[in-house]
Design an enzyme around this catalytic site. Structure first.
Site, PDB file in Angstrom:
ATOM      1  N   HIS A  42      -5.025   0.804  10.502  1.00 30.36           N
ATOM      2  CA  HIS A  42      -6.258   0.006  10.489  1.00 30.36           C
ATOM      3  C   HIS A  42      -6.906   0.027  11.879  1.00 30.36           C
ATOM      4  CE1 HIS A  42      -4.197  -2.598   7.124  1.00 30.36           C
ATOM      5  NE2 HIS A  42      -4.500  -1.395   6.700  1.00 30.36           N
ATOM      6  N   HIS A  80     -11.752  -0.427   6.129  1.00 33.04           N
ATOM      7  CA  HIS A  80     -10.297  -0.637   6.035  1.00 33.04           C
ATOM      8  C   HIS A  80      -9.552   0.117   7.142  1.00 33.04           C
ATOM      9  CE1 HIS A  80      -6.590  -0.297   3.081  1.00 33.04           C
ATOM     10  NE2 HIS A  80      -6.230  -0.498   4.316  1.00 33.04           N
ATOM     11  N   HIS A 100      -0.723   5.595   7.775  1.00 31.46           N
ATOM     12  CA  HIS A 100      -1.868   4.790   7.344  1.00 31.46           C
ATOM     13  C   HIS A 100      -2.075   3.705   8.381  1.00 31.46           C
ATOM     14  CE1 HIS A 100      -4.655   2.316   5.253  1.00 31.46           C
ATOM     15  NE2 HIS A 100      -3.808   1.307   5.173  1.00 31.46           N
ATOM     16  N   GLU A 132       0.805  -1.219   0.000  1.00 27.85           N
ATOM     17  CA  GLU A 132       0.000   0.000   0.000  1.00 27.85           C
ATOM     18  C   GLU A 132       0.843   1.278   0.000  1.00 27.85           C
ATOM     19  OE1 GLU A 132      -4.211  -0.410   1.612  1.00 27.85           O
ATOM     20  OE2 GLU A 132      -2.964  -0.962   3.318  1.00 27.85           O
TER      21      GLU A 132
HETATM   22 ZN   LIG Z   1      -4.238  -0.623   4.816  1.00 23.46          ZN
END
Ligand SMILES: [Zn+2]
Length: 248
Positions: free
Chosen positions: A96, A164, A94, A75
């Site tokens: 989760h 996500h 980023h 990603e």
């Molecule tokens: Zn992710």
């Protein structure tokens, strides 16, 4: 300068893992201060294990320049495409966060309930990968998906990603890390407040003026010093343990 940035990314990764904001997945990056067309991020490794030697340099198309065969995060395009779209952004996380995901797939807006997370009041748009690609595996694995996400982020400090997680941006690493940690905490607090208030109850959120008064200065400086000290202390212990092990 570069080494400070790499070390700060090590601190960021370990701190985010300590707070349960990222587990084996999720990543933090920082734009190079020497060359704005480059950014730094670890190779494909659980963030809790990251050391300075694992931090790679990427161009904005998310090609690693010094991978030497090491695997990369699938990603990584989240980072490269946001750095392209947002010259003001110097750091990206980023994650989760389990507390945040429910707000990405219900019609309950995530709002600033707690002063340390005032930045939420600047607006966190919701991005649905389905609008960019049907039947995806939910991961931002291409430049196209990355730029679609960056467009949804717009000028905001973060973007929720349906089913996500989220991506949070800032002008520096401490702010990106602090925002990510307090986003997770705010999500939990908001859920608790909604449950506590029950049907017919009410929840008070920070208003626009309160958000503006807080966001301007909130750099999580005191927290960052604490997090850095803890992370560096552990790094020193790990290195000492490794040295003891190799001298046997
Ligand atoms: Zn992710």
């Amino acid at each position: 300068m570069m080494d400070t940035l790499k070390l700060d990314l090590v601190v960021a990764s370990r701190t985010l893992a300590d707070h349960g904001v990222i587990d084996a997945y999720g990543h933090a990056s920082a734009r190079s201060t020497a060359n704005p067309q480059r950014y730094f991020m670890a190779c494909n490794l659980a963030p809790e294990l990251v050391t300075e030697g694992d931090i790679l340099e990427y161009d904005l198309d998310s090609n690693a320049l010094d991978a030497n065969g090491r695997a990369l995060y699938q990603e990584r395009f989240i980072h490269g495409e946001i750095y392209k779209a947002r010259p003001d952004v110097m750091a990206i996380v980023h994650n989760h966060s389990h507390a945040v995901v429910p707000f990405s797939c219900t019609n309950v807006a995530l709002l600033p309930i707690f002063h340390m997370a005032a930045f939420i009041g600047l607006g966190l748009p919701l991005w649905d990968i389905r609008e960019a690609q049907k039947g995806s595996d939910m991961l931002v694995k291409s430049p196209e998906l990355g730029s679609h996400l960056a467009a949804a982020l717009g000028a905001h400090p973060g973007v929720l990603m349906r089913g996500h997680g989220s991506t949070v941006v800032a002008e520096n690493i401490p702010r990106a890390v602090g925002r990510s940690i307090y986003l997770d905490i705010n999500a939990r607090m908001q859920y608790q407040a909604i449950v506590l208030a029950g049907d017919g109850g009410s929840v008070s959120y920070m208003d626009e003026a309160e958000v503006a008064a807080n966001v301007s200065w909130q750099n999580y400086e005191r927290s960052w010093r604490l997090w850095k000290e803890k992370a560096l202390g552990r790094l020193i212990e790990e290195k000492a343990a490794a040295a003891r092990g190799s001298s046997r």
